[in-house]
Scaffold this motif. Sequence first.
Motif, short mmCIF file in Angstrom:
data_model
loop_
_atom_site.label_atom_id
_atom_site.label_comp_id
_atom_site.label_asym_id
_atom_site.label_seq_id
_atom_site.Cartn_x
_atom_site.Cartn_y
_atom_site.Cartn_z
N LEU A 1 2.75 7.03 -7.26
CA LEU A 1 4.06 6.51 -6.86
C LEU A 1 4.25 5.04 -7.18
O LEU A 1 5.36 4.53 -7.10
N ARG A 2 3.17 4.36 -7.54
CA ARG A 2 3.20 2.91 -7.79
C ARG A 2 3.81 2.19 -6.59
O ARG A 2 4.62 1.28 -6.72
N LYS A 3 3.40 2.63 -5.40
CA LYS A 3 3.87 2.03 -4.17
C LYS A 3 2.69 1.55 -3.33
O LYS A 3 1.56 2.01 -3.51
N THR A 4 2.97 0.62 -2.42
CA THR A 4 1.98 0.20 -1.44
C THR A 4 2.02 1.19 -0.27
O THR A 4 3.08 1.42 0.30
N VAL A 5 0.89 1.76 0.05
CA VAL A 5 0.81 2.70 1.16
C VAL A 5 0.58 1.91 2.45
O VAL A 5 -0.35 1.11 2.55
N PHE A 6 1.44 2.13 3.44
CA PHE A 6 1.29 1.48 4.75
C PHE A 6 1.25 2.58 5.79
O PHE A 6 2.21 3.35 5.96
N ALA A 7 0.12 2.66 6.50
CA ALA A 7 -0.09 3.75 7.45
C ALA A 7 0.04 3.25 8.88
O ALA A 7 -0.50 2.20 9.24
N ILE A 8 0.76 4.03 9.71
CA ILE A 8 1.03 3.66 11.09
C ILE A 8 0.47 4.73 12.02
O ILE A 8 0.76 5.92 11.84
N GLY A 9 -0.30 4.32 13.00
CA GLY A 9 -0.76 5.22 14.04
C GLY A 9 0.09 5.05 15.29
O GLY A 9 0.55 3.94 15.59
N GLU B 1 -7.24 8.53 -0.86
CA GLU B 1 -5.84 8.95 -0.71
C GLU B 1 -4.89 7.82 -1.10
O GLU B 1 -3.88 8.03 -1.77
N GLY B 2 -5.21 6.61 -0.66
CA GLY B 2 -4.36 5.47 -1.01
C GLY B 2 -4.32 5.23 -2.51
O GLY B 2 -3.26 4.94 -3.08
N THR B 3 -5.48 5.37 -3.17
CA THR B 3 -5.54 5.18 -4.62
C THR B 3 -4.69 6.22 -5.35
O THR B 3 -3.95 5.90 -6.29
N ARG B 4 -4.78 7.47 -4.88
CA ARG B 4 -3.99 8.53 -5.51
C ARG B 4 -2.49 8.29 -5.36
O ARG B 4 -1.72 8.46 -6.31
N GLN B 5 -2.09 7.89 -4.15
CA GLN B 5 -0.67 7.68 -3.91
C GLN B 5 -0.15 6.49 -4.71
O GLN B 5 0.97 6.53 -5.25
N ILE B 6 -0.93 5.43 -4.76
CA ILE B 6 -0.50 4.27 -5.54
C ILE B 6 -0.37 4.62 -7.01
O ILE B 6 0.58 4.23 -7.69
N ALA B 7 -1.36 5.38 -7.51
CA ALA B 7 -1.33 5.77 -8.92
C ALA B 7 -0.13 6.65 -9.23
O ALA B 7 0.50 6.54 -10.28
#
Length: 300
Positions: free
Chosen positions: A88-96, A80-86
């Motif tokens: 959106l070209r953004k760093t994905v930061f996930a918060i629980g 999922e992180g790879t897809r989003q970066i590809a």
Amino acid sequence: MELRHLRYFIAVAEELNLTRAAERLFIAQPPLTRQIKQLEEELGVKLFIRKARGLELTQGGLYFLQQARTIMDRVDASIEGTRQIAQLRKTVFAIGFVPSVFYGQLPLMVRRLRRNKNLEIVLHELKTREQIEALKSGKIDIGFGRVHIEDPDVEQEVLFNEPLLIALPASHPLVGRSPTMAELAEVPMVAFPAGPGPNFVDVALGLFHRRGLKLQVIQQVNDLQTALSLVASEMGFTLVPEQVHKLQRDGVAFVSVGDEKLTIPVIASRRRGENPNAAMRLVNTILAELVENRLTGRYP
């Protein structure tokens, strides 16, 4: 061993029935049976006990299920992180987070993070124990909860201790003054969340038990909103973090305890020993400012 073996095993372990697992995986039962047998042979461990009414996990199977889920969560998070970066070209930061911390300053932190065009913020509602597993699998980068959980791979930081309030039916005789804990112990309690602990309700009950008081839990529900609805229905009281009083629920009054100062921590959980990247450094900077505001009474 391939990832499909782990997926097959998890499905069988959750269903404890080969026929249902095969239907869930959209494959025939005989190939699934062969795959599970091959997995057991490769591991050199019996994962299931075959019984007349279905399957039962062995102790080795229970352990392997936990590890398989962690591996698959990590794989899914990476994909999922790879897809989003590809995309959106953004760093994905996930918060629980547990819901009860979202009535304070956490929303402000999220809003400030979202202003950074290089970040994609993803939120996951998770109990504290679920956050620990999500951190280890890479599903989240930081978690906010209420409960201390020992784990060698995760470090926890108490940000501050938040006062607890009593949510009572607005017509209750204890409203209008600060009741003692002994008086509250005579009132039925609506507890949240339901499910295995440790969680908020365990901490709340422990505050009374350590003082020799036993509570009558009349109902245990999954979330704070349902608990407050039952309080408004005059079923009993519930304990809530201080920030929750901002909700102004009809039929509910918030009062403080008269003879004790009850608090509950707000805890940040991170992966132990991990060098913070740019996103985490930004989170830590914002978090330090918000905590200082909270401790000094400078609310945003």
